[in-house]
Design a protein around this motif. Sequence first.
Motif, short mmCIF file in Angstrom:
data_model
loop_
_atom_site.label_atom_id
_atom_site.label_comp_id
_atom_site.label_asym_id
_atom_site.label_seq_id
_atom_site.Cartn_x
_atom_site.Cartn_y
_atom_site.Cartn_z
N GLY A 96 -30.94 -7.45 54.07
CA GLY A 96 -29.34 -7.35 53.74
C GLY A 96 -29.34 -8.83 53.45
N VAL A 97 -27.97 -8.82 53.09
CA VAL A 97 -27.21 -10.25 53.44
C VAL A 97 -26.00 -9.70 54.29
CG1 VAL A 97 -25.98 -12.65 52.37
CG2 VAL A 97 -27.88 -10.95 51.49
N GLU A 98 -25.32 -10.66 55.03
CA GLU A 98 -24.09 -10.48 55.57
C GLU A 98 -23.45 -11.91 55.24
OE1 GLU A 98 -24.41 -9.69 59.60
OE2 GLU A 98 -25.51 -7.12 59.47
N LEU A 99 -22.20 -11.49 55.45
CA LEU A 99 -21.30 -12.46 54.98
C LEU A 99 -20.22 -12.53 55.98
CD1 LEU A 99 -20.65 -12.82 51.31
CD2 LEU A 99 -22.42 -13.86 52.21
N LEU A 100 -19.99 -13.85 56.25
CA LEU A 100 -18.42 -13.89 57.32
C LEU A 100 -17.64 -14.91 57.22
CD1 LEU A 100 -21.31 -13.25 58.90
CD2 LEU A 100 -19.73 -13.39 60.74
N SER A 107 -21.25 -6.52 54.59
CA SER A 107 -23.64 -6.35 54.24
C SER A 107 -23.16 -5.73 53.36
CB SER A 107 -23.40 -5.43 56.27
OG SER A 107 -23.21 -6.48 57.14
N PHE A 108 -24.35 -6.27 52.65
CA PHE A 108 -24.97 -5.88 51.45
C PHE A 108 -25.97 -5.59 51.78
CE2 PHE A 108 -21.54 -8.95 51.18
CZ PHE A 108 -20.79 -8.19 49.48
N ASP A 109 -26.95 -4.67 51.34
CA ASP A 109 -28.15 -3.90 51.78
C ASP A 109 -29.51 -4.60 50.84
OD1 ASP A 109 -30.56 -1.38 50.73
OD2 ASP A 109 -30.03 -1.40 53.15
N ARG A 110 -30.18 -4.77 50.91
CA ARG A 110 -30.66 -5.40 49.67
C ARG A 110 -31.34 -5.32 48.52
NH1 ARG A 110 -35.91 -8.95 50.50
NH2 ARG A 110 -36.68 -9.23 48.16
N THR A 111 -31.10 -3.73 48.52
CA THR A 111 -31.47 -2.74 47.61
C THR A 111 -30.28 -2.54 46.45
OG1 THR A 111 -30.27 -0.68 48.72
CG2 THR A 111 -33.29 -1.30 48.83
N LEU A 112 -28.99 -2.90 46.75
CA LEU A 112 -28.47 -3.78 46.46
C LEU A 112 -27.87 -5.24 44.82
CD1 LEU A 112 -25.59 -2.30 48.02
CD2 LEU A 112 -26.86 -0.50 46.22
N VAL A 113 -28.79 -5.93 46.03
CA VAL A 113 -28.49 -7.73 45.29
C VAL A 113 -29.57 -7.59 44.10
CG1 VAL A 113 -28.89 -9.80 45.95
CG2 VAL A 113 -27.69 -8.35 47.32
N LEU A 125 -23.34 -13.12 44.34
CA LEU A 125 -24.37 -12.04 45.02
C LEU A 125 -24.22 -11.12 43.60
CD1 LEU A 125 -23.89 -11.45 48.60
CD2 LEU A 125 -25.26 -13.17 47.05
N LEU A 126 -25.16 -10.77 42.86
CA LEU A 126 -25.32 -9.96 41.58
C LEU A 126 -25.58 -8.18 41.63
CD1 LEU A 126 -26.68 -12.01 39.15
CD2 LEU A 126 -23.76 -11.27 39.26
N GLY A 127 -25.05 -7.47 41.84
CA GLY A 127 -25.16 -6.10 42.44
C GLY A 127 -26.72 -5.41 41.07
N VAL A 128 -27.28 -4.07 40.94
CA VAL A 128 -28.33 -3.69 40.10
C VAL A 128 -27.39 -3.68 39.04
CG1 VAL A 128 -30.06 -2.92 41.61
CG2 VAL A 128 -27.92 -1.84 41.02
N ASP A 129 -26.41 -3.57 38.88
CA ASP A 129 -25.19 -3.20 37.73
C ASP A 129 -25.13 -4.27 36.58
OD1 ASP A 129 -23.62 -3.86 39.02
OD2 ASP A 129 -22.21 -2.64 38.66
N THR A 130 -25.53 -5.09 36.94
CA THR A 130 -24.99 -6.85 36.67
C THR A 130 -23.85 -6.96 37.13
OG1 THR A 130 -23.88 -6.57 33.77
CG2 THR A 130 -26.64 -6.07 34.54
#
Length: 229
Positions: A96-100, A107-113, A125-130
């Motif tokens: 995943g990715v974390e932005l501070l 936090s963003f899970d890898r499967t969502l990016v 960061l783009l999601g799976v729904d664009t």
Amino acid sequence: MDARRTTVVAEPRGQVALVSVGFPVLGAAVVWGLKSIAGWVADLSWAPMQGPFRLVASVPEPWATIGSVAVGAVLGLVVAGIAAHERLVVEVFNEGVELLKGGRHRSFDRTLVSGVFLDGKKLVLLGVDTGELARENHDLKPEALAEAFQTHGYQWLDADPYREDYRRWVDGTPDLPPGANALLKVRAEALRKGDTGDADELREELRRLGVVVREEKKRQYWRLPRALP
């Protein structure tokens, strides 16, 4: 978390130290300089703000110098504090990715990016729904960001793949979800006033309604997410 599998992208320590120390020093120098010319400005009949300059010129030494340096240093510390609050730190890892930023930890899970790109000085960061999971201002090195995401297997894009989908927003625009026009109207006023915090919060509200929004020179553009093929 295994630190060996994590890549952190942040402003260089030297740059952070320069801001933290340099702004107070610069502030002290500027205010001291204004104090030094206060008497001269107060004698100019056409100069604005003569009252404050006369007041400063009337303060005896060494208190005038001590006070001006102290006030300038405090102002510099305030500016440095604002810069620190707005500083973005990106942590990228396989899962995943974390932005501070500004005390906020997202936090963003890898499967969502689905992809990552830079839109000027914004990291997106783009999601799976664009749709967009995040759009954050930054002063980080583009090369460092690209390397971090690519190292962990994320799709790094050269540009926004959906840029052509955006439409200019005007009040009363049809085809938007209920409530979106009202939020965009309030956000337009926030952008006009330079209230970036409120504008960011309203962006999140619009995202929850299913509207992706970006701005150029305080003009807003919008699009709706669409399913990936």
